[in-house]
Design a protein around this motif. Structure first.
Motif, PDB file in Angstrom:
ATOM      1  N   VAL B  24       0.846  -1.189   0.000  1.00  0.00           N
ATOM      2  CA  VAL B  24       0.000   0.000   0.000  1.00  0.00           C
ATOM      3  C   VAL B  24       0.891   1.251   0.000  1.00  0.00           C
ATOM      4  CG1 VAL B  24      -0.178  -0.092   2.523  1.00  0.00           C
ATOM      5  CG2 VAL B  24      -1.904   1.134   1.235  1.00  0.00           C
ATOM      6  N   ASN B  25       0.457   2.270  -0.736  1.00  0.00           N
ATOM      7  CA  ASN B  25       1.214   3.518  -0.778  1.00  0.00           C
ATOM      8  C   ASN B  25       0.695   4.447   0.309  1.00  0.00           C
ATOM      9  OD1 ASN B  25       2.859   3.215  -3.322  1.00  0.00           O
ATOM     10  ND2 ASN B  25       0.808   2.805  -4.086  1.00  0.00           N
ATOM     11  N   GLU B  60      -7.940   4.202   0.218  1.00  0.00           N
ATOM     12  CA  GLU B  60      -8.521   3.968  -1.105  1.00  0.00           C
ATOM     13  C   GLU B  60      -8.224   2.515  -1.483  1.00  0.00           C
ATOM     14  OE1 GLU B  60     -10.347   5.858  -3.042  1.00  0.00           O
ATOM     15  OE2 GLU B  60     -10.138   4.923  -5.017  1.00  0.00           O
ATOM     16  N   TYR B  61      -9.289   1.808  -1.864  1.00  0.00           N
ATOM     17  CA  TYR B  61      -9.127   0.393  -2.220  1.00  0.00           C
ATOM     18  C   TYR B  61      -9.117   0.211  -3.731  1.00  0.00           C
ATOM     19  CZ  TYR B  61     -10.073  -0.554   2.672  1.00  0.00           C
ATOM     20  OH  TYR B  61      -9.997  -0.583   4.037  1.00  0.00           O
ATOM     21  N   SER B  62      -8.394  -0.800  -4.181  1.00  0.00           N
ATOM     22  CA  SER B  62      -8.372  -1.108  -5.615  1.00  0.00           C
ATOM     23  C   SER B  62      -9.665  -1.843  -5.975  1.00  0.00           C
ATOM     24  CB  SER B  62      -7.165  -1.987  -5.937  1.00  0.00           C
ATOM     25  OG  SER B  62      -7.356  -3.270  -5.373  1.00  0.00           O
ATOM     26  N   LYS B  66      -8.116  -4.563  -2.528  1.00  0.00           N
ATOM     27  CA  LYS B  66      -6.866  -4.421  -1.775  1.00  0.00           C
ATOM     28  C   LYS B  66      -6.626  -2.958  -1.444  1.00  0.00           C
ATOM     29  CE  LYS B  66      -4.331  -8.373  -3.563  1.00  0.00           C
ATOM     30  NZ  LYS B  66      -3.309  -8.826  -4.502  1.00  0.00           N
ATOM     31  N   GLU B  67      -5.943  -2.745  -0.321  1.00  0.00           N
ATOM     32  CA  GLU B  67      -5.601  -1.357   0.055  1.00  0.00           C
ATOM     33  C   GLU B  67      -4.616  -0.794  -0.970  1.00  0.00           C
ATOM     34  OE1 GLU B  67      -4.210  -0.553   3.936  1.00  0.00           O
ATOM     35  OE2 GLU B  67      -5.971  -1.380   4.921  1.00  0.00           O
ATOM     36  N   GLU B  68      -4.941   0.363  -1.532  1.00  0.00           N
ATOM     37  CA  GLU B  68      -4.107   0.925  -2.595  1.00  0.00           C
ATOM     38  C   GLU B  68      -3.350   2.158  -2.096  1.00  0.00           C
ATOM     39  OE1 GLU B  68      -4.899   1.395  -7.375  1.00  0.00           O
ATOM     40  OE2 GLU B  68      -6.499   1.873  -5.972  1.00  0.00           O
ATOM     41  N   TYR B  69      -4.115   3.088  -1.500  1.00  0.00           N
ATOM     42  CA  TYR B  69      -3.504   4.321  -0.967  1.00  0.00           C
ATOM     43  C   TYR B  69      -4.034   4.569   0.437  1.00  0.00           C
ATOM     44  CZ  TYR B  69      -1.899   5.248  -5.669  1.00  0.00           C
ATOM     45  OH  TYR B  69      -1.277   5.136  -6.877  1.00  0.00           O
TER      46      TYR B  69
END
Lengths: 230, 206
Positions: B24-25, B60-62, B66-69
């Motif tokens: 995750v970013n 933010e989820y993809s 998945k957790e993206e940001y």
């Protein structure tokens, strides 16, 4: 190798570079067409102690006037023997916070008149010595993209092959508001179009039309004359 | 010939790249906010940032869940209010807890709360801009915790996509834009909220 041979080769290289530069400049210059229209609605003129501020319109949802274009016009308007003192956009917006934010900025001259009734606003405008507020509104759109370029890298080296081209179209309006009379004293419009090409034979060679830069130059020189009342 | 040190460095680099591509970013929003140029209200305001606001993080989820940001904006929200409120009020006191308000002799306590945070990324919307919407619940309480006003404010910020601008920079700029929008909207509409207007009128009579 004699020194005479060395000088001759050096001169030859310079000549080739000069020819290439001239060719490139000719190609680049021939790619852009710019039209400027001026619509004057009132008398203009500016004293040496007065200044202007150039602001980008950012209310629309579809696009917003780029900060870089606003800076470009501001820099060029302030240059030369007839240069005008221009207050940097971000400095002005920060100093006037919260009155010139995208959601709160005046959209009509009547809004400006109402805003100037706020003592904090009018005193700040007076402090900067602002005579004209110039609203820039517009964008550059890229259309007609054609062609493709493929690049590959292998153990022995790499290279690209193909051809790409596109058209840029810059449309900008500058509305000039006189702060002393709360009137729109004129509008300058500029429309610049140009075709860019990227041929690639091993190395891609971008031949870019400087559409937005030309729009900036044309608009800025016309605006400088307009504000000076020439 | 590759030395063991070089191999270790290369392996470490490969691992780092592999992990950074999957993880995750995280982003801590940073920005600066100007002080508003407005008429000051001659009152003392206490401001209370609860833990939820201080540590506010949006994830933010993809599309696969998945957790993206992971975007932390609590600190920058506090920075905004710490810049805006002293220009609006004669005196501002930051309170550690609501119970300390009477001892600080404040006229009212302001307690903002983030209700909703939305992010629109260009790779998902197919637009050329990063966009951020935030919905707030603004609460104004008496020194003893009694209700004065409670209203909703929304803010919006966007920033265009640009070549060589990272996604993190785009999100940061759009969030800072939304916070500036909140600051301008809050300062200009504060006195127009009916309950706040009545309270300000009652304070002037005292």
């Amino acid at each position: 190798m004699s020194s005479a041979d060395s000088v001759s080769r050096g001169t030859g290289r310079i000549a080739i570079h000069a020819c290439l530069s001239f060719f490139c400049a000719a190609v680049l210059a021939s790619c852009t067409t710019t039209t400027v229209d001026e619509f004057r609605q009132g008398e203009t003129g500016i004293e040496s102690h007065e200044s202007i501020v150039i602001l980008g319109r950012r209310q629309g949802s579809a696009y917003e006037t780029r900060e870089e274009f606003v800076d470009c016009v501001g820099n060029r308007v302030s240059r030369g023997s007839r240069g005008i003192r221009v207050i940097p956009e971000q400095e002005f917006i920060d100093a006037m916070f919260p009155w010139f934010e995208p959601r709160t900025a005046p959209l009509r001259t009547s809004d400006l008149q109402a805003l100037m009734e706020e003592e904090v606003v009018s005193s700040k405008i007076a402090e900067y010595g602002i005579r004209y507020i110039v609203w820039l509104d517009g964008q550059t759109e890229t259309t007609s993209r054609t062609g493709s370029i493929s690049c590959a890298v292998g153990p022995g080296g790499g290279g690209c092959f193909g051809f790409g081209s596109w058209e840029d179209d810059s449309n900008f309006d500058a509305r000039v508001w006189d702060v002393s009379s709360f009137a729109n004293v004129g509008t300058i419009s500029t429309d610049a179009t140009g075709q860019s090409y990227v041929p690639a034979v091993v190395v891609p060679i971008p031949l870019l039309a400087r559409v937005e830069a030309n729009a900036c130059n044309s608009l800025a020189s016309q605006l400088q004359q307009f504000v000076n009342g020439d | 010939m590759a030395t063991p040190k070089m191999l270790r460095t290369l392996t470490g680099l490969c691992l780092f790249l592999a992990l950074s591509a999957c993880g995750v970013n995280s982003l801590v929003v940073e920005g600066s906010y100007p002080s508003p140029n407005i008429r000051q209200i001659p009152l003392t305001l206490g401001v209370y940032y609860d833990e939820e606001l201080r540590d506010f993080t949006y994830v933010e989820y993809s599309e696969t869940g998945k957790e993206e940001y992971r975007i932390a904006s609590g600190q920058t929200h506090m920075q905004l209010f710490n810049s805006v409120l002293p220009a609006m009020f004669e005196k501002v006191v930051v309170l550690d807890d609501l119970a300390s308000a009477p001892a600080q002799q404040v006229d009212a306590v302001f307690a903002p709360r983030i209700e909703e945070f939305q992010l629109a990324l260009p790779q998902k919307t197919h637009l050329d801009a990063y966009e951020v919407w935030v919905k707030y619940n603004m609460r104004l309480l008496g020194p003893g915790g009694e209700y004065i006003a409670d209203w909703v404010l929304t803010s919006y910020g966007k920033t265009p996509t640009e070549t060589l601008r990272s996604v993190e920079a785009g999100i940061n700029d759009a969030t800072v834009g939304a916070l500036r929008d909140l600051g301008s909207n809050f300062t200009l509409t504060f006195g127009t909220v009916p309950e706040v207007r009545d309270w300000l009128a009652s304070q002037q009579q005292q």
